[in-house]
Design a protein around this motif. Sequence first.
Motif, PDB file in Angstrom:
ATOM      1  N   LEU A  42      25.830  29.276  52.951  1.00  0.00           N
ATOM      2  CA  LEU A  42      25.924  28.280  51.886  1.00  0.00           C
ATOM      3  C   LEU A  42      24.828  27.232  52.038  1.00  0.00           C
ATOM      4  N   GLY A  43      24.625  26.780  53.293  1.00  0.00           N
ATOM      5  CA  GLY A  43      23.581  25.785  53.549  1.00  0.00           C
ATOM      6  C   GLY A  43      22.202  26.317  53.224  1.00  0.00           C
ATOM      7  N   LEU A  44      21.917  27.558  53.610  1.00  0.00           N
ATOM      8  CA  LEU A  44      20.607  28.150  53.317  1.00  0.00           C
ATOM      9  C   LEU A  44      20.411  28.333  51.815  1.00  0.00           C
ATOM     10  N   GLY A  45      21.495  28.689  51.122  1.00  0.00           N
ATOM     11  CA  GLY A  45      21.385  28.812  49.664  1.00  0.00           C
ATOM     12  C   GLY A  45      21.053  27.493  49.002  1.00  0.00           C
ATOM     13  N   ASN A  46      21.692  26.416  49.473  1.00  0.00           N
ATOM     14  CA  ASN A  46      21.433  25.094  48.895  1.00  0.00           C
ATOM     15  C   ASN A  46      20.003  24.635  49.159  1.00  0.00           C
ATOM     16  N   ILE A  47      19.514  24.887  50.379  1.00  0.00           N
ATOM     17  CA  ILE A  47      18.135  24.500  50.709  1.00  0.00           C
ATOM     18  C   ILE A  47      17.149  25.284  49.857  1.00  0.00           C
ATOM     19  N   ALA A  48      17.396  26.581  49.696  1.00  0.00           N
ATOM     20  CA  ALA A  48      16.513  27.392  48.849  1.00  0.00           C
ATOM     21  C   ALA A  48      16.540  26.899  47.400  1.00  0.00           C
ATOM     22  N   GLY A  49      17.726  26.560  46.911  1.00  0.00           N
ATOM     23  CA  GLY A  49      17.836  26.044  45.546  1.00  0.00           C
ATOM     24  C   GLY A  49      17.109  24.729  45.364  1.00  0.00           C
ATOM     25  N   ASP A  50      17.187  23.846  46.402  1.00  0.00           N
ATOM     26  CA  ASP A  50      16.508  22.549  46.311  1.00  0.00           C
ATOM     27  C   ASP A  50      14.995  22.701  46.180  1.00  0.00           C
ATOM     28  N   ARG A  51      14.455  23.748  46.811  1.00  0.00           N
ATOM     29  CA  ARG A  51      12.991  23.935  46.718  1.00  0.00           C
ATOM     30  C   ARG A  51      12.613  24.862  45.556  1.00  0.00           C
ATOM     31  N   GLY A  52      13.612  25.250  44.753  1.00  0.00           N
ATOM     32  CA  GLY A  52      13.348  26.035  43.556  1.00  0.00           C
ATOM     33  C   GLY A  52      13.245  27.521  43.782  1.00  0.00           C
ATOM     34  N   ASP A  53      13.603  28.003  44.970  1.00  0.00           N
ATOM     35  CA  ASP A  53      13.562  29.443  45.246  1.00  0.00           C
ATOM     36  C   ASP A  53      14.901  30.045  44.835  1.00  0.00           C
ATOM     37  N   PHE A  54      15.027  30.312  43.539  1.00  0.00           N
ATOM     38  CA  PHE A  54      16.297  30.764  42.992  1.00  0.00           C
ATOM     39  C   PHE A  54      16.719  32.126  43.548  1.00  0.00           C
ATOM     40  N   ASP A  55      15.751  33.035  43.732  1.00  0.00           N
ATOM     41  CA  ASP A  55      16.093  34.379  44.203  1.00  0.00           C
ATOM     42  C   ASP A  55      16.733  34.328  45.585  1.00  0.00           C
ATOM     43  N   GLU A  56      16.142  33.540  46.495  1.00  0.00           N
ATOM     44  CA  GLU A  56      16.695  33.445  47.849  1.00  0.00           C
ATOM     45  C   GLU A  56      18.068  32.768  47.817  1.00  0.00           C
ATOM     46  N   ALA A  57      18.182  31.712  47.004  1.00  0.00           N
ATOM     47  CA  ALA A  57      19.472  31.023  46.901  1.00  0.00           C
ATOM     48  C   ALA A  57      20.549  31.983  46.407  1.00  0.00           C
ATOM     49  N   ILE A  58      20.228  32.760  45.395  1.00  0.00           N
ATOM     50  CA  ILE A  58      21.187  33.722  44.847  1.00  0.00           C
ATOM     51  C   ILE A  58      21.593  34.725  45.916  1.00  0.00           C
ATOM     52  N   ARG A  59      20.625  35.163  46.732  1.00  0.00           N
ATOM     53  CA  ARG A  59      20.937  36.140  47.786  1.00  0.00           C
ATOM     54  C   ARG A  59      21.915  35.563  48.804  1.00  0.00           C
ATOM     55  N   TRP A  60      21.655  34.323  49.244  1.00  0.00           N
ATOM     56  CA  TRP A  60      22.531  33.728  50.259  1.00  0.00           C
ATOM     57  C   TRP A  60      23.925  33.449  49.701  1.00  0.00           C
ATOM     58  N   TYR A  61      23.973  32.937  48.459  1.00  0.00           N
ATOM     59  CA  TYR A  61      25.281  32.658  47.861  1.00  0.00           C
ATOM     60  C   TYR A  61      26.088  33.946  47.682  1.00  0.00           C
ATOM     61  N   THR A  62      25.392  35.011  47.273  1.00  0.00           N
ATOM     62  CA  THR A  62      26.064  36.293  47.069  1.00  0.00           C
ATOM     63  C   THR A  62      26.634  36.814  48.384  1.00  0.00           C
ATOM     64  N   ASP A  63      25.832  36.720  49.468  1.00  0.00           N
ATOM     65  CA  ASP A  63      26.297  37.168  50.785  1.00  0.00           C
ATOM     66  C   ASP A  63      27.508  36.359  51.240  1.00  0.00           C
ATOM     67  N   ALA A  64      27.454  35.041  51.026  1.00  0.00           N
ATOM     68  CA  ALA A  64      28.580  34.185  51.433  1.00  0.00           C
ATOM     69  C   ALA A  64      29.836  34.531  50.637  1.00  0.00           C
ATOM     70  N   ALA A  65      29.664  34.792  49.357  1.00  0.00           N
ATOM     71  CA  ALA A  65      30.815  35.141  48.516  1.00  0.00           C
ATOM     72  C   ALA A  65      31.453  36.452  48.968  1.00  0.00           C
ATOM     73  N   LYS A  66      30.619  37.414  49.377  1.00  0.00           N
ATOM     74  CA  LYS A  66      31.140  38.695  49.850  1.00  0.00           C
ATOM     75  C   LYS A  66      31.981  38.523  51.110  1.00  0.00           C
ATOM     76  N   LEU A  67      31.685  37.477  51.890  1.00  0.00           N
ATOM     77  CA  LEU A  67      32.439  37.213  53.111  1.00  0.00           C
ATOM     78  C   LEU A  67      33.667  36.346  52.848  1.00  0.00           C
ATOM     79  N   GLY A  68      33.951  36.089  51.569  1.00  0.00           N
ATOM     80  CA  GLY A  68      35.163  35.355  51.232  1.00  0.00           C
ATOM     81  C   GLY A  68      34.981  33.861  51.089  1.00  0.00           C
ATOM     82  N   GLU A  69      33.746  33.368  51.062  1.00  0.00           N
ATOM     83  CA  GLU A  69      33.499  31.940  50.891  1.00  0.00           C
ATOM     84  C   GLU A  69      33.597  31.603  49.412  1.00  0.00           C
ATOM     85  N   ILE A  70      34.751  31.064  48.994  1.00  0.00           N
ATOM     86  CA  ILE A  70      34.979  30.865  47.564  1.00  0.00           C
ATOM     87  C   ILE A  70      34.055  29.804  46.980  1.00  0.00           C
TER      88      ILE A  70
END
Length: 865
Positions: A590-618
């Motif tokens: 979640l933290g890595l996704g937020n940092i990627a989003g802050d710098r405008g790297d949407f693809d990386e943010a989406i990847r991290w958020y997706t991985d976190a969601a798969k692990l049950g992070e609502i």
Amino acid sequence: MERSRRANSSLNQLAGHKGKFPRVRDARLLALLEVHPAIPLTSEAGILDEGLPLYIERDVDVEIDDALHSLSETGGMLILVGPAASGKSRVAYEAALRSLPDWPLVVPTSPTELEYLVAEGMLPTEALIWIDDAERFLPSSPNLSRLIRGSIISRGRSRLIFIATMWPKFYAEMASRPNRRSVRPVDVASSTDAALNEPEVEVASVDLEGQFLANDLTKVARTFFLSSQFSERELARAKVKAALDPRIAQAVDLAGNDGQITRILAAAPALLLKLTSPDDDLGHAVLAAAIDFRSVGYPPPVAPDLLAKVVERFYMDDNQRLSASRDWFKEALSWALHPVSGDVRALQPAASQVGRLDGVFVSDILVDFAQKAVGGHGARLASVRDYLIDESAANSCVSIGWAAYQEGMTSACRRAWLKAAEGGESAAMYNLAKLAEQEGNRDDFLHWHKKSWESGQTDSATELGLHFQQRANNSEAEAWYRRAADNGSQRAMFNLGILYTDLGKEAEAVEFYARAASLGDVDSEVNLAYILHKKGDLERSETLYRSAANAGSALAMSNLGVIAKKRGDIDEATSWFTLAAHQSYPGGMLGLGNIAGDRGDFDEAIRWYTDAAKLGEIKAHNNLGRILERAGRTQEALQSYEAGARAGDSRAMANLGISLLRVERLEEGLDWLQRSHDQGCPLGTLTLAKIYLASGNDEIPVGWFRDSVSELNVTLAVILSFVLVKRLRASVVLREFVGLAAVAGHISSKESSLAAMLISSLVQDSTGAELLEAWVTEADLEESRGLLLIACEALRHVGRLESSRVCVRRSASTGDLDWVYGFGFMLVHAMDREGLDELAGWCKSKGFTEAEARVERMLAELPCS
């Protein structure tokens, strides 16, 4: 005296001569370590060892060497997992010989031997302890499991290294158990974006371990996996060694392309031929019975007299019984003990004195084969199990019960454990209590745990404490936890910390967290660090977090990432979040996704958020929705918000409601906003408050504001005060803060004074505004956090922007960027583009790159006037 005599006897048996353990370098130990004997040499041995072939280096050797080097400094456990005859014991011994040749070596043949040595203080502080076939040790030895865990977390205070080998089936059963500790968020909002979920500083929650006493060590040990099939690189090494050792040459030739080198070296084909095509019917019966002893969990070695009784009763038919000679068992046993190749035998003898057979061990190659084979002997196996329960000693029944439990045979395991419990085995009493818990039988649960505690099982006191804590019987919970803690239970100390925290007894919580942390309990370090951080002791807090992170705590790593991000150190935050994410910890992702989003790297943010969601992070669904929305993928964002909302995330509910309003699905949008508000989400409350005020309905938002003040919900009070002041409802804010300031014991005298000054400033009293300016420059940043933001807004409201900015700058310079964002939101509410532009410039001058990016985003989203 008896205990001491038995301990000395164990020491002599393990060491070979009184008072001194052998060293790893003693090559004669290989038989003691139960390394499989090999096929015989077909020519003169020369420089070759007649017992074992040359060692063929395995691919995992380098990693095992590194692990042993690390463990030599700290102590701990190394597990090798593989099927029968895959080379586990040989690999482990060769690694120990390379890395720890001069270490004392302890090779217990049973858990009892090792427990005696521990109880009498006879173990050296530095030793290698060999546990071959761990599945026959751990289920019946809670004390051994506790010793191993204590050594693992002692971090160098004693350097005991446990090397265990186990079959994949047993390892999988242990590793599949849930983590002993879950995680719960703490009531500290670290979110800096009203619509985004940030990872929060978290604590470990109450320890729910409560396993049966075949304790789970897989999550704290270094584990390596071996296959019985050689890799291409290993086969290449084997071919090199084949030129030097004819046994390896024979194995390479026979193995062909399937790579089963170790099994051929261990004469597996000859062993299986003896089992499947016997030339002695009674000998085969003896062998089949010995295999079944292992299958039902009877701990080896098997005594000859007991084996003979079982064979005669269950493995011979009437004709065989009638025609058998007087020496039938001696002859049959001799057949089973006869080598099939070299010194390889289907049954290995155990003899502590010349000429006396104590018992036999069956080849695990045969046990592995029999357990995989499909046969029709289930009824006979059940009869053998029942007979052994009746005839065996109490400690053997613990293991028999555990094997039955693993097979789902509850009735059999209960009968075995009852027999063991009657014989005084505390492990059986504990397991009966766990069985009762699974079945919902509270009376038996309490009965057996109390009996187990009286028999010396500390874990039962912890279990009773947990039982009463979960039922809000805090006095009983405290009493039982304290009994266990006084006996050294770190788990009980940790749970006492949780209990006292929940009861508001912070000093007691600190005491027990500190006690457990001093013994190496990582989760206690994390929770103690959290409390110290709250109290402002940042240096000690961070030291503890780093210690826990260095011990492998993903929770501590994620918390360090949160702290680093708050102070604007994005590089360090990224490092900690990455370490946590590599342990599959959703907070790090979640933290890595937020940092990627802050710098405008949407693809990386989406990847991290997706991985976190798969692990049950609502919470990841909400953040994924936000980033998809920023990327212009509104339909996908709506779907992600809905996934988070339906999973129970209140912020996702709020964002879903807002998104639905934008597409004019008004009824659904308001419904989700109401649900978000009902769950206490400030964003949902704020959005609904704005809607009510815009429609002229003051009563509901004013009521929420008054409730937030009376409940001392500072976050909500601050948010609602902003919108009420903006909507020209300042008088409501003034009246409520007068009441807030008067609540004894909840607000300091300084804040009472602030409330009075706030009133003065908001009613345009110049003297009050000057007093407020002076207070803002000197106020304690931690104690007055919520009201300081209100004071900043008040000063801005009366046109004293510079004084408001002084407060924000002073606070932000300490590394707390929440102040920057808070001030930015004030300026957004005021539509103050010039102020936001100036704030972005100030962030840039201070090197607060993340804050600068966030303020720039606020500017971009601000409507043009």
